[in-house]
Design an enzyme around this catalytic site. Structure first.
Site, mmCIF file in Angstrom:
data_model
loop_
_atom_site.group_PDB
_atom_site.id
_atom_site.type_symbol
_atom_site.label_atom_id
_atom_site.label_comp_id
_atom_site.label_asym_id
_atom_site.label_seq_id
_atom_site.Cartn_x
_atom_site.Cartn_y
_atom_site.Cartn_z
ATOM 1 C CE LYS A 204 27.717 18.213 14.379
ATOM 2 N NZ LYS A 204 28.757 17.793 13.413
ATOM 3 N N GLY A 256 29.120 9.190 19.647
ATOM 4 C CA GLY A 256 30.463 9.739 19.514
ATOM 5 C C GLY A 256 31.297 9.350 20.707
ATOM 6 C CB SER A 257 34.460 10.667 21.992
ATOM 7 O OG SER A 257 34.159 12.008 22.346
ATOM 8 C CB THR A 258 33.292 8.389 26.737
ATOM 9 O OG1 THR A 258 32.766 7.107 26.354
ATOM 10 C CG2 THR A 258 32.998 8.622 28.204
ATOM 11 C CD GLU A 259 37.678 14.630 25.124
ATOM 12 O OE1 GLU A 259 38.027 13.798 24.255
ATOM 13 O OE2 GLU A 259 38.260 15.714 25.286
ATOM 14 N N GLY A 261 30.357 13.021 25.023
ATOM 15 C CA GLY A 261 29.106 12.600 25.650
ATOM 16 C C GLY A 261 28.932 13.218 27.026
ATOM 17 C CD GLU A 278 26.878 3.588 20.295
ATOM 18 O OE1 GLU A 278 27.852 3.386 21.057
ATOM 19 O OE2 GLU A 278 26.929 3.532 19.069
ATOM 20 C CB CYS A 312 31.723 2.816 19.387
ATOM 21 S SG CYS A 312 30.213 2.258 18.616
ATOM 22 C CD GLU A 409 36.333 4.394 21.493
ATOM 23 O OE1 GLU A 409 36.005 5.516 21.915
ATOM 24 O OE2 GLU A 409 35.526 3.594 20.998
#
Lengths: 500, 287
Positions: A204, A256-259, A261, A278, A312, A409
């Protein structure tokens, strides 16, 4: 300074800034885009053909430099994801996993070659859809994409040499979710190792940058890749969530974002599915007083303004040794003033468009936060186009470790600058973050590079350079910047089951 | 002459190179064969977990910076110390309900396992690191570095070889750890702390707690300064809870199947590498 001043300096140029801008003007140098043919609507690519979305809903894909729609892409539903996963499962069992590595490799080589053949078109489309400067999509994104497929193609029949004492088996169906900052390159990082190790894929792309992935689907068709080996389902967060939670997925790879993730890791709890993540970063770029100043200035520019700072692993926190801080910051500002912000398709452009309205608002919000927190903001005089989402290169000084703009970030062309006195202090500040993706070290002294590099808790260290990428070079984070590596030999691990 | 009265041992915890009792002040009874009372073990609390994680964080930077050769020497020293106390461990295992033959095998295997991993400390980086032939003028290399603080949850049934098989590779790779001993059979693991303590292992590298697992696992696995979890409890609901707690700060999780820990399959470098991060360094080459 007037003649009447009592402190008239002896040199007439004592306060002259390096001025690259006045007296220089660049003629427009637009890359032609008139040959890019886009359909009005794009469906999903499932089981070797394009199909319309089950609920018939579409999303607009906006060109962030013009705010105009380029095309509509399908908004994937649970049924669409299910169809794609089924196709991938069927292809895994009936064709792909049983194909000898050598033959799998040949398909991947074909894909690599065709990406090279379509390189210019893909680069232009990437810049139109995502807003990145054509110089970067043409010279970085697309060549690295092709190289990545080429590298992993060669692994397909050599896996027995990759894992000493172990036999590698494919996992099955991989669900892959990629971000909007490097659409084609991230696609390559996900798909190439998955295919080389004998897995099949449902990918996706990000909803703002799906067009090159759909072009890639056509390339897979042209390359004769068996139906169902690669499936591409477009859509936003809900589509990704459907993919993560599909019971027949064996592995999730997410960038993508840590959030997000964390949400994904939590939703996979207890499922036994493998995953690689990642995620975000807040990379420290450390400038020691013995660094080559002009090179380091170039490095800092590349570290934070490459791809509008939508990186990133960007060097978004500058740590500069106190003894050279004033000089360094002044040189950095001079260099920043030369950056051209504008039309992504213009070959002179250094900083293109912010990828989306949402990201643009997010960056502006952080600029406000920075000012509210008491930091000193500096933005260049760059002229911005009348329409589109553009942001001037921005510096914040007078910031502390606890400022939000230092901790969080921002994912934009925004750099914070702190100073340090000793190497230990630099390392302490650099590591004082939940992230651990990248770090930079600038010094003329070799031993200092290794000592600092070893002390930094981050997966990629750039010494006297920054933001370099290569298919052979593993990439990935420590701590909350992710799990697993992509690229190189180490990038094979996430896609294999090792048996003795 | 009257029979001599045995001196019983007070089983404590091993945290930060010391042997404190639980901060909770509470204990629970540990039974051996035929429900014979063996000891009162510490019923550790949330605060004990915090202290242990703090101790392992304090020890991490020193332990990871020690040379690989030196780490190998210390792991080898652990084997030597264990060999010297062999009879003590055999007796402790027999008391816990294992046959004499099985107990001997288990202690022998534990000694050999430390030696096995002692030999890996200065080799795995050569096999699992790489020099990467990038297409630009850079020298680029990748090598494994320890992941940080590990939460180690050994199997409930294995008294000694399970804990040893998890501790040895974890510390061989430069990590520090907090281990929850088996709830029903914690004694051998607690005694192992005494062996580690006299083996030049720096304080805080290994920390061992006992107590009720359903109280301790949630606290340890959700601690924000723990970087990874190595679990061998196979209950689905426990594994799910561990996974969910891991997501709080992206901890790496490895669930190991509970099986025959004596099997030499457990001796392989992948149990070191699974708790390593790969660090890649780019350096330009030029004049």
């Amino acid at each position: 300074m007037s003649d009447s001043s009592p402190d008239k300096p002896t040199s007439p140029n004592f306060d002259a800034a390096l001025d690259f801008r006045s007296g220089w003007s660049y003629s427009e140098a637009p890359e032609s885009s008139d040959y890019i043919e886009l359909d009005e609507n794009y469906g999903h690519y499932i089981d070797g053909r394009f199909v319309q979305p089950s609920k018939g809903r579409y999303l607009e894909s906006i060109n962030p430099a013009t705010e105009k729609s380029l095309a509509k892409i399908a908004d994937g539903t649970g049924e669409d994801v299910d169809a794609a996963v089924k196709a991938a499962g069927k292809a895994f069992k009936s064709k792909w996993s049983g194909l000898p590595g050598r033959e799998r490799g040949k398909y991947i080589y074909r894909i690599a070659r065709m990406i090279q053949e379509y390189a210019r078109e893909l680069a232009v489309l990437e810049s139109m859809d995502g807003g990145k400067p054509i110089r970067e999509s043409r010279d970085v994104d697309i060549p690295l994409t092709a190289a990545h497929f080429f590298y992993y193609a060669g692994w397909a029949d050599k896996l027995e040499y990759a894992f000493p004492g172990r036999k590698a088996e494919p996992l099955g169906v991989c669900g892959q979710i990629i971000p909007w900052n490097f659409p084609m390159l991230m696609l390559a990082w996900k798909i190439a190792p998955a295919l080389a190790t004998g897995n099949t894929v449902v990918l996706k792309p990000a909803e703002t940058t799906s067009l090159t992935a759909l072009r890639f689907a056509e390339i897979c068709s042209d390359a004769g890749l068996p139906d169902g080996v690669i499936n591409i389902v477009t859509g936003a967060g809900q589509t990704g969530s459907n993919l993560v939670n599909h019971p027949d997925i064996d592995k999730i790879a997410f960038t993508g974002s840590t959030e997000v993730g964390k949400i994904i890791q939590k939703s996979l709890a207890g499922s036994g599915k493998r995953y690689t993540l990642e995620l975000g970063g807040k990379g420290a770029n450390i400038i020691f007083e013995d660094a080559a100043i002009e090179q380091a200035v170039e490095g800092v520019i590349n570290a934070i303004f490459f791809n509008q700072g939508h990186v990133c692993c960007a060097g978004s926190r500058l740590l500069v040794q106190e003894s050279i801080a004033d000089l360094f910051i002044s040189r950095l500002k001079d260099r920043m003033e030369t950056l051209i912000v504008g039309d992504p398709l213009d070959k002179n452009t250094d900083i293109g468009a912010i990828n989306s309205k949402a990201q643009y608002d997010r960056i502006l919000n952080y600029l406000e936060i920075g000012v509210e927190e008491g930091a000193a903001i500096y933005q260049t005089q760059a002229e911005l186009p009348k329409s589109g989402y553009f942001c001037r290169p921005t510096l914040f000084t007078d910031v502390g470790q606890s400022n939000r703009i230092v901790n969080e970030e921002i994912f934009g062309p925004v750099l914070t600058i702190q100073t340090f006195r000793t190497p230990d202090e630099a390392v302490e500040k650099a590591n004082n973050t939940p992230y651990g993706l990248s770090g930079g070290v600038w010094t003329d002294k070799g031993s200092k590079i290794f000592q600092t590099g070893r002390a930094l808790r981050a997966g990629v260290i750039w010494s006297n350079t920054f933001n370099k990428f290569d298919p052979t070079s593993p990439f990935g984070g420590y701590k909350e910047s992710g799990v697993g590596r992509e690229g190189g030999l180490h990038g094979l691990y996430p896609y294999v089951h090792l048996t003795s | 002459m009257a029979d001599r009265v045995d001196v019983l041992k007070t089983y404590k915890t091993y945290v930060g190179g010391a042997f404190p009792r639980s901060e909770s002040g509470r204990t629970y009874k540990v039974y051996g064969k035929n429900d014979q009372l063996l000891a009162n073990a510490c019923r550790c609390s949330r605060k004990d977990i915090r202290d242990a994680v703090e101790a392992s964080r304090a020890a991490f930077s020193g332990w990871k910076s020690l040379s690989a050769h030196h780490r190998g020497q210390i792991l080898y020293r652990i084997s030597e110390m264990l060999e010297g106390r062999k009879e003590q461990f055999v007796e402790e295992l027999i008391k816990s309900g294992i046959s004499k033959k099985q107990s001997r095998m288990e202690v022998d295997a534990a000694i050999d396992r430390f030696i096995y991993f002692a030999g890996w400390t200065d080799k795995y980086a050569q096999i699992y690191g790489s020099i990467n032939p990038v297409a630009s003028d850079h020298f680029n290399f990748s090598y494994p570095e320890p992941i940080g603080i590990l939460a180690v949850i050994p199997p409930e049934t294995s008294r000694l070889i399970g804990p040893v098989s998890m501790i040895a590779p974890a510390i061989a790779g430069g990590n520090t750890l907090v281990m929850l001993a088996s709830q029903t059979h914690p004694l051998a693991a607690i005694t192992l702390g005494e062996v580690l303590h006299v083996s030049d292992l720096p304080a805080g590298v290994v920390n061992i707690l006992s107590g009720y697992r359903d109280e301790l696992i949630p606290v340890l696995t959700s601690h924000m300064d723990v970087n990874a979890i190595w679990n061998s409890v196979e209950k689905q609901e426990v594994m799910k809870q561990i996974d969910e707690n891991a997501a709080l700060n992206i901890k790496r999780v490895v669930h190991t199947e509970q099986d025959d820990w004596l099997d030499p399959r457990h001796e392989n470098p992948y149990s070191i590498v699974q708790f390593q991060e790969i660090k890649t360094t780019w350096h330009p080459s030029g004049y």
